[in-house]
Design a protein around this motif. Structure first.
Motif, short mmCIF file in Angstrom:
data_model
loop_
_atom_site.label_atom_id
_atom_site.label_comp_id
_atom_site.label_asym_id
_atom_site.label_seq_id
_atom_site.Cartn_x
_atom_site.Cartn_y
_atom_site.Cartn_z
N UNK A 160 -17.53 108.85 33.28
CA UNK A 160 -17.35 107.41 33.49
C UNK A 160 -16.36 107.14 34.63
N UNK A 161 -15.26 107.90 34.66
CA UNK A 161 -14.27 107.73 35.72
C UNK A 161 -14.85 108.08 37.09
N UNK A 162 -15.61 109.17 37.16
CA UNK A 162 -16.21 109.57 38.43
C UNK A 162 -17.14 108.48 38.94
N UNK A 163 -17.99 107.97 38.06
CA UNK A 163 -18.92 106.92 38.48
C UNK A 163 -18.20 105.64 38.88
N UNK A 164 -17.10 105.30 38.19
CA UNK A 164 -16.37 104.09 38.57
C UNK A 164 -15.71 104.25 39.94
N UNK A 165 -15.20 105.47 40.24
CA UNK A 165 -14.61 105.71 41.57
C UNK A 165 -15.68 105.66 42.65
N UNK A 166 -16.84 106.27 42.38
CA UNK A 166 -17.93 106.26 43.36
C UNK A 166 -18.38 104.82 43.60
N UNK B 44 -16.58 102.10 43.28
CA UNK B 44 -15.54 101.43 44.09
C UNK B 44 -15.65 101.81 45.55
N UNK B 45 -15.88 103.07 45.81
CA UNK B 45 -16.00 103.54 47.20
C UNK B 45 -17.21 102.90 47.87
N UNK B 46 -18.36 102.91 47.15
CA UNK B 46 -19.56 102.31 47.72
C UNK B 46 -19.38 100.82 47.93
N UNK B 47 -18.70 100.16 47.03
CA UNK B 47 -18.44 98.72 47.18
C UNK B 47 -17.54 98.47 48.39
N UNK B 48 -16.52 99.31 48.55
CA UNK B 48 -15.60 99.15 49.69
C UNK B 48 -16.32 99.42 51.00
N UNK B 49 -17.23 100.39 51.03
CA UNK B 49 -17.94 100.73 52.25
C UNK B 49 -18.94 99.63 52.65
N UNK B 50 -19.46 98.93 51.65
CA UNK B 50 -20.46 97.91 51.96
C UNK B 50 -19.83 96.61 52.48
N UNK B 51 -18.52 96.48 52.35
CA UNK B 51 -17.86 95.25 52.83
C UNK B 51 -17.62 95.27 54.29
#
Length: 166
Positions: free
Chosen positions: A151-157, A159-166
């Motif tokens: 769950x932690x790994x997927x939440x970090x991924x 967040x990273x994908x969300x940050x990259x899409x901005x």
């Protein structure tokens, strides 16, 4: 040149080896003591965990008259019960109260076991919990944490994908 990988109580490694072992121990302690509050969440503080571990270690050292070079850190064995305390509580403060009560009760159990060991010795523990019992127990603890890790790994991924899409 042969290196000794097992040290008895009175053995002392060379100074260079002690520095490497100390660094290894520091990394393990820091990772474990910081990881437990991060996994449990709900506002648990890694700073408070480090402070509590340090204070607990000092008290332990005083009781053992500094004869046992041990650091008392966080235990992954209690993560399931800590998460359950928060899940079953009406509020975070009641969850923390549940954790405190559980810690006090676990401490009392440890005191009783310590008294029994002082009186009866350790032979009964080796009969009660041989390696064939301890190994699967550690594996079960690890497997119970696997869901939280994923769950932690997927939440970090995410967040990273969300940050990259901005």
């Amino acid at each position: 040149m042969e290196t000794n990988l097992v040290y008895n109580v009175k053995d002392k490694p060379k100074f260079g080896q002690m520095l490497i072992f100390a660094f290894q121990q520091l990394l393990a302690i820091m990772a474990a003591t910081i990881a437990v509050p991060a996994i449990v969440g709900n506002g648990m503080s890694a700073s408070a965990a480090l402070l509590g571990a340090g204070m607990g270690t000092l008290v332990y050292q005083l009781f053992t008259k500094f004869r046992s070079p041990v650091f008392l850190g966080s235990s992954f064995a209690f993560i399931g019960s800590m998460c359950a305390a928060f899940a079953g509580a009406a509020s975070a403060s009641l969850g923390f109260l549940g954790i405190i009560i559980g810690a006090v009760l676990a401490g009392l159990v440890y005191v009783v076991i310590a008294i029994v060991i002082k009186i009866a010795g350790v032979g009964w523990i080796n009969k009660l919990m041989p390696p064939a019992v301890i190994g699967p127990t550690v594996a079960i603890i690890g497997l119970s944490l696997a869901g939280a890790a994923i769950k932690d790994v997927f939440s970090y991924v995410l967040r990273i994908l969300t940050a990259l899409s901005l």
